[in-house]
Structures are given as structure tokens and as C-alpha cells.
Design an enzyme around this catalytic site. Sequence first.
Site, PDB file in Angstrom:
ATOM      1  CG  PHE A 178      -3.804  14.550   1.533  1.00 55.75           C
ATOM      2  CD1 PHE A 178      -4.659  15.636   1.458  1.00 55.75           C
ATOM      3  CD2 PHE A 178      -3.998  13.626   2.537  1.00 55.75           C
ATOM      4  CE1 PHE A 178      -5.690  15.796   2.377  1.00 55.75           C
ATOM      5  CE2 PHE A 178      -5.027  13.765   3.464  1.00 55.75           C
ATOM      6  CZ  PHE A 178      -5.873  14.858   3.385  1.00 55.75           C
ATOM      7  NE  ARG A 221      -6.457  24.679   4.522  1.00 51.90           N
ATOM      8  CZ  ARG A 221      -5.373  25.447   4.534  1.00 51.90           C
ATOM      9  NH1 ARG A 221      -5.219  26.328   5.499  1.00 51.90           N
ATOM     10  NH2 ARG A 221      -4.436  25.332   3.604  1.00 51.90           N
ATOM     11  CG  PHE A 240       1.488  19.870   6.327  1.00 54.00           C
ATOM     12  CD1 PHE A 240       0.745  20.162   5.208  1.00 54.00           C
ATOM     13  CD2 PHE A 240       2.427  18.853   6.236  1.00 54.00           C
ATOM     14  CE1 PHE A 240       0.911  19.461   4.025  1.00 54.00           C
ATOM     15  CE2 PHE A 240       2.617  18.145   5.061  1.00 54.00           C
ATOM     16  CZ  PHE A 240       1.855  18.448   3.947  1.00 54.00           C
ATOM     17  CG  PHE A 241      -3.532  23.118   7.747  1.00 53.82           C
ATOM     18  CD1 PHE A 241      -4.281  22.851   6.615  1.00 53.82           C
ATOM     19  CD2 PHE A 241      -3.685  22.284   8.850  1.00 53.82           C
ATOM     20  CE1 PHE A 241      -5.160  21.777   6.568  1.00 53.82           C
ATOM     21  CE2 PHE A 241      -4.555  21.205   8.817  1.00 53.82           C
ATOM     22  CZ  PHE A 241      -5.308  20.944   7.671  1.00 53.82           C
TER      23      PHE A 241
END
Length: 361
Positions: free
Chosen positions: A198, A338, A95-96
Amino acid sequence: MPAFPHSTSPATPAVAIPPSLALPVIEAAFPRQLHPYWPRLQENTRSWLLEKRLMSADKVEEYADGLCYTDLMAGYYLGAPDDVLQAIADFSAWFFVWDDRHDRDIVHGRPAAWRHLKNRLHSVLDAPGLYLHHRDPLVAGFADSVLRLYSFLGRRWNARFARHFHAVIKAYDREFHNRANGIVPKVEEYLELRRLTFAHWIWTDLLEPCAGIELSTAVRKNPAFHRAALLSQEFAAWYNDLCSLPKEIAGDEVHNLGISLIRHEKLTLEEAIAELRKRVEDVILEFVAAEQEARRFAESLDDGSTRGREMSSAAIVCLGNMRNWFSSVYWFHHESGRYMVDNWDDRSTPPYVNNEAAGEK
């Protein structure tokens, strides 16, 4: 540029948190826990990223551990069987990477590449087995993740997960349109969109395979239980906005609650940060109240029958993990590379991303 520091067990954090981002209530009332499988989880997800070609070998070596993606999941889904947690952690890492590809496709003006990718992802949800060897690593990695997640609970849960993720993909497409056209959503529009980008209901769905049972519709839609789930995700999304505001301003983002407040409510940067922080603190207090009501409801499900005991126990486990999300998200934002924008050579370009579209050189 130096690599992000490699993660060690994050059970006892030792990081300096800026006062503007510190939340003493989280540190005091939401103790951090960690799934005992975490060290193997980290190792296996690192290998999976390599195997699926989602990150190059040099970037995996330099950045993967310091990004702390597995730490985030290991602090959330406590009690999950090891294979369930591994599938979730790999999916989360995917997902990231997908989020980064979406960002790079916007920054580098690749609407056709994005359109092709999002169409394939929609198709994967309906037939993941057909895409396990797709030439785009993001498509193949998603297929692998979905197929594994679909193996745990059955058709109804799978259909719900697919329905929720179709909505996430559509929301990402709306974000693409907004950013490509410089559109900053108004606050309420943004909050609605953020619940999808999200993936609020995806992370909530994944509580169930961790508890080993599909919750009934009556449990999931009980007002107190549903509210506790929503609030745990709202905290995560809004705290993410608070922490990533400098990164997203540097990257010409338009999707951040702080940016919407600045543009449409005419707040200064300092006022927007203060308002974001207030919303974050308020949602913590609201969760504590909702959690108590939801726990009473969960306990009432035990009517003496086997089914009642199982449903009650599973609902209590899910509530406990909703609470874990607060501390896991909080520490993740201060340990993950990140968000270490000040350490990047270019504040608008994360050093761990691949700037190429699939098949491009």
C-alpha cells in the site's frame, strides 16, 4: 457498457454508501476538503496519462475521470503548491496503472514480463533521467514521476523515497509469487506485507514536499508522530480491503485481510467482514488519540528560533493532511469506478485495464 460517471467537484458527496461500509464517524468528524487546484489537476493528469501512453485514448475518455484518482490526492495533500500536487497526482495515477499491470501479468501468466518490469523500476529509482524515453510506458512514466518528485526537497529526501519504493517493488514481487502459487499469507505476515504494497511510507514521505520542508529524523521518528502517520495509512489499507473484498474474491486474489482471516482464522465471510470493520473503526479512534499527542509534540518544536518555527509549522501541516487521508480515502471508495464491480461485464476483469504486456499485441 456505460462509462463511469464523470467526476464533478466531490466537496459535497451525494453517493449511496452500503450500510456495511458506512462509517458515520468519518462523515461527522472528518470533514472532506478539496485542494482548489483540483479541476486543473484532473484535466492535467488526464492529459499526462495520454501523453505517457499509460492508458489508451478511448479508456482515458471513458474511464479516467470516473476513476477519481485525482480526487483522492486533491482531498489528501491540502496546502501543497500546485506543481507538487500535480506531480503527486500523476505519480498516483501511474501507481494505479502499475498495480493493474501487476495484476494482469499474474492473471495472464507473464512472470518474465513482470520480472523485466520490476528490474527496470528498481533501476529508474537510481537514475530516472536514463529512462524517460523507455519503450515501456510504465517505465518511462515512472521515470518522469520520480524525476519531478526528486526536484522538490533534495538528496536526503530523494534517497529515503528511493529506499522506501525499492521496498514497495520487492513487496509487489512477493505478492506475485504468492498469487502465482496460491499462497494466502497469515494475518500478521499479510499486515506486514500490506504496509509495503500500500506504500504507507511513500504517501507519508510525500507529505513533506507539500509542507515545503524536509522533516528532521527526530520529528519523523517521534513515537506519537510516527504512530499517527502509521494509523492514517492503516485505515486506508484496511478500509480498501473491506471495500475491495468482493472484487478480490472474484479475481482470485490472495492478498486481503478478509481473505487471510477466512483462510487462517477460519472465519466465515460475514465474520471476516465484521472483524475488518471493527479493525477499521478501532484505528480511527486510535488515530484521534495519537493525533492529539503528536500535535502537542509538533507545537513544542517551536522554540522561538526560525528553524523551530518552520519545523513546528510543517509538522502541524503534515498532521492535518494525515487527518485528511481518512475522508479522502473513504469517499474515494464510493465514488471511484475502480470499485464498482457489479457494473462490470466480467467481475474479474476491470474494464479500464489494458490486458497486454508491454510490446505485446
